[in-house]
Design a protein around this motif. Structure first.
Motif, short mmCIF file in Angstrom:
data_model
loop_
_atom_site.label_atom_id
_atom_site.label_comp_id
_atom_site.label_asym_id
_atom_site.label_seq_id
_atom_site.Cartn_x
_atom_site.Cartn_y
_atom_site.Cartn_z
N ASP A 15 17.60 20.15 -8.90
CA ASP A 15 17.48 19.11 -7.88
C ASP A 15 18.54 19.28 -6.81
N VAL A 16 19.77 19.62 -7.20
CA VAL A 16 20.86 19.84 -6.25
C VAL A 16 20.53 21.03 -5.35
N CYS A 17 19.98 22.09 -5.92
CA CYS A 17 19.63 23.28 -5.13
C CYS A 17 18.51 22.99 -4.14
N ASP A 18 17.66 22.04 -4.43
CA ASP A 18 16.54 21.70 -3.54
C ASP A 18 16.95 20.84 -2.35
N LEU A 19 18.16 20.30 -2.37
CA LEU A 19 18.63 19.46 -1.27
C LEU A 19 18.89 20.30 -0.02
N SER A 20 18.68 19.70 1.14
CA SER A 20 18.89 20.43 2.39
C SER A 20 19.30 19.46 3.51
N VAL A 21 20.11 19.96 4.40
CA VAL A 21 20.46 19.19 5.59
C VAL A 21 19.39 19.39 6.66
N ALA A 22 19.48 18.63 7.73
CA ALA A 22 18.56 18.78 8.85
C ALA A 22 18.77 20.14 9.50
N GLU A 23 17.75 20.65 10.13
CA GLU A 23 17.80 21.99 10.72
C GLU A 23 18.98 22.15 11.70
N VAL A 29 27.13 23.78 6.99
CA VAL A 29 27.35 23.73 5.54
C VAL A 29 26.56 24.84 4.85
N ALA A 30 27.18 25.43 3.83
CA ALA A 30 26.50 26.48 3.04
C ALA A 30 25.44 25.84 2.14
N GLU A 31 24.51 26.65 1.71
CA GLU A 31 23.49 26.15 0.79
C GLU A 31 24.11 25.83 -0.57
N ASN A 32 23.60 24.80 -1.20
CA ASN A 32 24.15 24.35 -2.48
C ASN A 32 24.04 25.42 -3.56
N MET A 33 22.98 26.21 -3.54
CA MET A 33 22.82 27.25 -4.56
C MET A 33 24.00 28.21 -4.51
N TRP A 34 24.40 28.62 -3.32
CA TRP A 34 25.53 29.53 -3.18
C TRP A 34 26.80 28.89 -3.74
N SER A 35 27.02 27.62 -3.46
CA SER A 35 28.21 26.92 -3.95
C SER A 35 28.21 26.83 -5.47
N LEU A 36 27.05 26.59 -6.06
CA LEU A 36 26.98 26.51 -7.52
C LEU A 36 27.27 27.86 -8.15
N VAL A 37 26.80 28.93 -7.54
CA VAL A 37 27.11 30.27 -8.04
C VAL A 37 28.62 30.50 -7.97
N GLU A 65 43.56 24.58 -3.96
CA GLU A 65 44.16 25.68 -3.19
C GLU A 65 45.52 26.05 -3.77
N THR A 66 46.29 25.02 -4.14
CA THR A 66 47.59 25.17 -4.81
C THR A 66 47.69 24.01 -5.79
N THR A 67 48.81 23.92 -6.49
CA THR A 67 48.99 22.79 -7.40
C THR A 67 49.18 21.48 -6.65
N LYS A 68 49.44 21.56 -5.33
CA LYS A 68 49.70 20.37 -4.53
C LYS A 68 48.61 20.07 -3.51
N ARG A 69 47.62 20.98 -3.38
CA ARG A 69 46.61 20.81 -2.34
C ARG A 69 45.22 21.13 -2.87
N ILE A 70 44.29 20.21 -2.61
CA ILE A 70 42.87 20.42 -2.93
C ILE A 70 42.09 20.42 -1.63
N SER A 71 41.14 21.34 -1.54
CA SER A 71 40.31 21.47 -0.35
C SER A 71 38.86 21.13 -0.68
N ILE A 72 38.28 20.26 0.12
CA ILE A 72 36.85 19.96 -0.01
C ILE A 72 36.12 21.05 0.75
N TRP A 73 35.43 21.91 0.01
CA TRP A 73 34.72 23.04 0.61
C TRP A 73 33.29 22.71 0.97
N ARG A 74 32.66 21.84 0.21
CA ARG A 74 31.26 21.51 0.49
C ARG A 74 31.07 19.99 0.38
N PHE A 75 30.33 19.47 1.33
CA PHE A 75 29.96 18.06 1.32
C PHE A 75 28.69 17.94 2.15
N MET A 76 27.63 17.52 1.52
CA MET A 76 26.36 17.35 2.24
C MET A 76 25.56 16.21 1.62
#
Length: 145
Positions: A15-23, A29-37, A65-76
């Motif tokens: 279901d997560v892989c089937d989600l998509s943003v508007a054209e 944003v990258a495709e969810n399938m790539w992020s899950l891989v 990213e480090t013990t003190k920093r987290i990066s949000i890489w994907r959000f859709m």
């Protein structure tokens, strides 16, 4: 409207892989399938399905990213569920969860400077723009904890 974040697992990954943003958002944003891989080969990467009444309607991935920093890489949020307040509620839930990380000092997010919504949206959560990459493709914004 019951918005929750749940782990992506064998019961909901399709279901997560089937989600998509508007054209017109494909470049942001990258495709969810790539992020899950990516997350399966990098155990520290955290993935969450954004669920509306238990149905996946969006996706997050954040990375230490480090013990003190987290990066949000994907959000859709799927194109069929945008502009309903789901993304705002989901980001607040994600930030609350991320802030529970011991020793955390910063949360960062990058976004395309041509994205007309990003600056105001992320700024409303306290993200402050700190730099733009030399190619002008990504703005880096952070929240200090």
């Amino acid at each position: 409207m019951n918005i929750t974040l749940t782990d992506v697992d064998k019961n909901n990954y399709e279901d997560v892989c089937d989600l998509s943003v508007a054209e017109n958002q494909y470049d942001y944003v990258a495709e969810n399938m790539w992020s899950l891989v990516e997350s399966k080969f990098n155990p520290s990467y955290q993935t969450r399905a954004i669920c509306l009444d238990e149905k996946p309607v969006g996706f997050f991935m954040w990375v230490p990213e480090t013990t003190k920093r987290i990066s949000i890489w994907r959000f859709m949020v799927d194109k069929n569920y945008q502009n309903k307040g789901i993304g705002r509620k989901a980001l607040q839930l994600a930030l609350n969860e991320i802030k529970q990380t011991d020793g955390l000092e910063e949360i960062e997010i990058c976004y395309n400077p041509n994205n007309p919504v990003a600056k105001g949206f992320y700024g409303s959560f306290g993200f402050v723009e700190v730099s733009i990459d030399p190619e002008g493709e990504d703005v880096l914004a952070i929240i200090k904890i």
